[in-house]
Design an enzyme around this catalytic site. Structure first.
Site, PDB file in Angstrom:
ATOM      1  N   SER A   1     -11.277  -4.695 -24.570  1.00 51.13           N
ATOM      2  CA  SER A   1     -11.889  -4.863 -23.643  1.00 51.13           C
ATOM      3  C   SER A   1     -10.775  -6.132 -23.124  1.00 51.13           C
ATOM      4  O   SER A   1     -10.387  -6.900 -23.738  1.00 51.13           O
ATOM      5  CB  SER A   1     -13.199  -5.937 -24.222  1.00 51.13           C
ATOM      6  OG  SER A   1     -12.778  -6.354 -25.482  1.00 51.13           O
TER       7      SER A   1
ATOM      8  N   CYS B   1     -17.299 -14.416 -31.748  1.00 52.83           N
ATOM      9  CA  CYS B   1     -17.676 -13.887 -30.728  1.00 52.83           C
ATOM     10  C   CYS B   1     -18.889 -13.027 -30.364  1.00 52.83           C
ATOM     11  O   CYS B   1     -19.579 -12.445 -29.499  1.00 52.83           O
ATOM     12  CB  CYS B   1     -16.558 -12.335 -30.536  1.00 52.83           C
ATOM     13  SG  CYS B   1     -14.695 -12.220 -30.666  1.00 52.83           S
TER      14      CYS B   1
ATOM     15  N   HIS C   1     -15.701  -8.782 -21.836  1.00 53.57           N
ATOM     16  CA  HIS C   1     -16.222  -9.653 -22.721  1.00 53.57           C
ATOM     17  C   HIS C   1     -16.124 -11.240 -22.758  1.00 53.57           C
ATOM     18  O   HIS C   1     -14.183 -11.670 -23.112  1.00 53.57           O
ATOM     19  CB  HIS C   1     -15.125  -8.920 -24.021  1.00 53.57           C
ATOM     20  CG  HIS C   1     -15.487  -9.900 -25.310  1.00 53.57           C
ATOM     21  ND1 HIS C   1     -16.706  -9.571 -25.852  1.00 53.57           N
ATOM     22  CD2 HIS C   1     -15.154  -9.139 -26.662  1.00 53.57           C
ATOM     23  CE1 HIS C   1     -16.514 -10.596 -27.202  1.00 53.57           C
ATOM     24  NE2 HIS C   1     -15.151 -10.000 -27.149  1.00 53.57           N
TER      25      HIS C   1
ATOM     26  N   LYS D   1     -16.470  -3.448 -22.845  1.00 54.77           N
ATOM     27  CA  LYS D   1     -15.593  -2.484 -22.386  1.00 54.77           C
ATOM     28  C   LYS D   1     -15.606  -2.792 -20.974  1.00 54.77           C
ATOM     29  O   LYS D   1     -14.152  -2.986 -20.445  1.00 54.77           O
ATOM     30  CB  LYS D   1     -15.574  -1.247 -23.090  1.00 54.77           C
ATOM     31  CG  LYS D   1     -14.295  -0.346 -22.339  1.00 54.77           C
ATOM     32  CD  LYS D   1     -12.499  -1.115 -22.655  1.00 54.77           C
ATOM     33  CE  LYS D   1     -11.118  -0.229 -22.002  1.00 54.77           C
ATOM     34  NZ  LYS D   1     -11.595  -0.522 -20.453  1.00 54.77           N
TER      35      LYS D   1
END
Length: 386
Positions: free
Chosen positions: A207, A83, A335, A331
């Site tokens: 998220s 990520c 994401h 959030k």
């Protein structure tokens, strides 16, 4: 070593883009950034992406996106760091121009996640965990973060309501961001009434799965002058740090410590010649509310165990001492994993250019922190207004 500056930024709205392909999202963001910089060519392209293979059955993204954007025979490569792929790609692009090897670099982060079933998306995201010791035993990222959240509340005496304040703050800020996936403010009660996805994590602590792309154009101060880019558009990449930690939680010495973020932040602060107290806004990685608390502690905005206290005191709001997620964060903005670090960079740059829809007053220095895995691969970048 040359100084690197961002001279152009671009984004697509974050959401469920059923009718738009990964390449089209990436090219839209890239061309928006090039238009912002008033450029029609770049020397190279770095693509931040985590799992395009499983999600859309496409790799070789450097060639795909450069070709589709009509950039010619430039070097182009995909950067993968779970990520944190977007943050890593930004740093690789900055290093290329700082070294003098390249003059003008484009960085685009992109992820297309909604074309698969939710269960498959959860499994693909878990590829960033330890496949043999976590994924094989059914430990998803939701479950792993739930373990950390439960231990954090037990150790420091916080409640689910306390941590819900991070989600509330993100949605307040995201409601003013036209690119955000969720543009509606929420209350603490909204978070607490949402269903558990892995106790104590609830739906509104996490998220969303989504699609999106963001891009930046990076060059040197010398080249920016040569190109005639107005200094009001310059944002200096003043400091960078990157570090890893154990890939699985079981081997981590301290479960409630993002050691990789601490090391990365130390390196970024040293390079920029600043301290945490000098930062005007923090774009931290709030894939889960617990990660927002731990991230604030790791980058030095709060003492160990005091990250959630900043939320309780209102210090994370736009007008607080430690404003975070100024355009909604992971959030509320969303994401799209490989793109997230680039979205953070774009949003921080807009704040420093004074162009953000939710402006932090007199912002001069911003920090972005992008987490891969459960803290196994982390980037921290310091941006400074020129």
């Amino acid at each position: 070593m040359k100084k690197a500056v961002i001279i152009g930024v671009g984004m697509t709205p974050v959401g469920e883009h059923w009718k738009t392909s990964l390449r089209d999202l990436a090219v839209e963001a890239l061309l928006n950034a090039m238009d912002d910089a008033n450029l029609d060519k770049v020397d190279s392209l770095y693509v931040g992406n985590m799992v395009s293979g499983p999600f859309v059955e496409q790799e070789n993204l450097g060639a795909l996106i450069a070709d589709w954007a009509g950039l010619g025979n430039i070097p182009a490569v995909k950067i993968e760091a779970a990520c944190a792929s977007g943050g890593a790609a930004v740093q690789e692009g900055a290093k290329a121009v700082m070294s003098g090897l390249e003059d003008v670099v484009a960085v685009v982060g992109v992820e297309k996640m909604t074309d698969v079933w939710p269960n498959d998306a959860t499994r693909y995201l878990a590829y960033a965990s330890d496949a043999e010791w976590e994924l094989f035993h059914g430990a998803s990222f939701v479950a792993l973060n739930a373990l950390v959240m439960r231990y954090y509340m037990h150790t420091y005496g916080y409640t689910e309501e306390d941590l819900a304040l991070f989600a509330v703050n993100a949605h307040i800020n995201g409601s003013k961001n036209p690119y955000a996936m969720f543009k509606k403010p929420i209350k603490v009660e909204t978070v607490l009434r949402s269903p558990y996805i892995a106790d104590p994590l609830k739906l509104f602590d996490a998220s969303p799965v989504c699609d999106g792309a963001a891009a930046v154009i990076i060059t040197t101060t010398e080249k920016a002058k040569e190109l005639g880019i107005p200094k009001e558009k310059w944002v200096e990449i003043a400091g960078m740090g990157r570090a890893i930690d154990t890939i699985n939680l079981a081997n981590r010495k301290e479960l409630l410590r993002l050691r990789a973020a601490e090391v990365a932040a130390e390196r970024a602060y040293k390079m920029a010649g600043i301290e945490a107290k000098d930062v005007d806004l923090f774009e931290v990685h709030d894939a889960f509310t617990i990660m927002a608390a731990l991230s604030l502690e790791a980058v030095g905005a709060a003492e160990r165990g005091k990250g959630a206290e900043l939320a309780k005191e209102g210090q994370i709001a736009i007008d607080g001492d430690y404003p975070i997620q100024t355009m909604g964060g992971l959030k509320s903005r969303g994401h799209p994993v490989g793109a997230t670090g680039v979205y953070q960079t774009v949003e921080a740059a807009l704040q420093l250019r004074g162009e953000a829809p939710n402006q932090v007053p007199d912002a001069e220095i911003a920090l972005t922190q992008n987490i891969g895995g459960t803290g196994s691969n982390i980037t921290v970048t310091i941006l400074r207004r020129v």
